[in-house]
Design a protein around this motif. Structure first.
Motif, PDB file in Angstrom:
ATOM      1  N   PRO A   1       0.826  -1.205   0.000  1.00  0.00           N
ATOM      2  CA  PRO A   1       0.000   0.000   0.000  1.00  0.00           C
ATOM      3  C   PRO A   1       0.865   1.262   0.000  1.00  0.00           C
ATOM      4  CG  PRO A   1      -0.834  -1.585   1.586  1.00  0.00           C
ATOM      5  CD  PRO A   1       0.498  -2.100   1.119  1.00  0.00           C
ATOM      6  N   VAL A   2       0.391   2.278  -0.704  1.00  0.00           N
ATOM      7  CA  VAL A   2       1.085   3.557  -0.771  1.00  0.00           C
ATOM      8  C   VAL A   2       0.301   4.532   0.105  1.00  0.00           C
ATOM      9  CG1 VAL A   2       1.840   5.453  -2.258  1.00  0.00           C
ATOM     10  CG2 VAL A   2       1.976   3.085  -3.076  1.00  0.00           C
ATOM     11  N   THR A   3       0.908   4.952   1.196  1.00  0.00           N
ATOM     12  CA  THR A   3       0.218   5.790   2.169  1.00  0.00           C
ATOM     13  C   THR A   3       0.201   7.260   1.742  1.00  0.00           C
ATOM     14  OG1 THR A   3       2.193   6.287   3.461  1.00  0.00           O
ATOM     15  CG2 THR A   3       0.978   4.258   4.037  1.00  0.00           C
ATOM     16  N   LEU A   4      -0.680   8.002   2.391  1.00  0.00           N
ATOM     17  CA  LEU A   4      -0.715   9.446   2.175  1.00  0.00           C
ATOM     18  C   LEU A   4       0.628  10.064   2.558  1.00  0.00           C
ATOM     19  CD1 LEU A   4      -2.241  12.033   1.450  1.00  0.00           C
ATOM     20  CD2 LEU A   4      -3.151  12.053   3.790  1.00  0.00           C
ATOM     21  N   ALA A   5       1.238   9.559   3.612  1.00  0.00           N
ATOM     22  CA  ALA A   5       2.563  10.049   4.020  1.00  0.00           C
ATOM     23  C   ALA A   5       3.599   9.775   2.927  1.00  0.00           C
ATOM     24  CB  ALA A   5       2.994   9.417   5.338  1.00  0.00           C
TER      25      ALA A   5
END
Length: 139
Positions: A95-99
């Motif tokens: 997953p690619v986080t908002l951070a």
């Protein structure tokens, strides 16, 4: 082809629920924001989108595609609100986080980095490529 991002609270509609709908897909209903609605009106069949879990996760977890053009939203009788149908294409390996998005200078102009509240938003081709690479997704 154009690219988009669809945000959902996982306790309301999750990636796993989206996958379970199979090729039939699911209506992306309940959107009550004019800008998000207008984005859906611009979509074409086969356009791709990121599936983003909001709230705690705040992460892009998979890829979807538009499988039905904008049509009246079945959750309201108000003719102002329309939606598209989307189906799952595949999950991200990571997953690619908002951070992650905010931490990558190449993504500093991305709508998600600057207006993370918009539930349906455009994604540029370059942003798409970068995020797919970050998530280990190859189409």
């Amino acid at each position: 082809m154009r690219y988009w991002l669809f945000k959902s609270e996982p306790n309301t509609w999750s990636w796993d629920q989206q996958v379970a709908r199979g090729d039939a897909g699911e209506e992306w209903n309940g959107v009550r924001n004019y800008q998000a609605r207008n984005n859906m009106r611009e979509m074409a069949l086969g356009d791709r989108g990121f599936f983003y879990h909001s709230l705690k996760e705040k992460a892009i977890v998979g890829v979807v595609e538009v499988c039905a053009l904008a049509h009246p939203d079945s959750t309201t009788d108000d003719p102002r609100w329309e939606c598209v149908d989307i189906r799952a294409v595949g999950p991200f390996k990571t997953p690619v986080t908002l951070a992650d998005v905010k931490g990558d200078p190449r993504l500093s102009d991305m709508v998600l980095a600057n207006n993370s509240r918009l539930s349906v938003q455009p994604v540029t081709e370059e942003e798409w490529r970068i995020i797919c690479e970050m998530g280990g997704f190859s189409a």
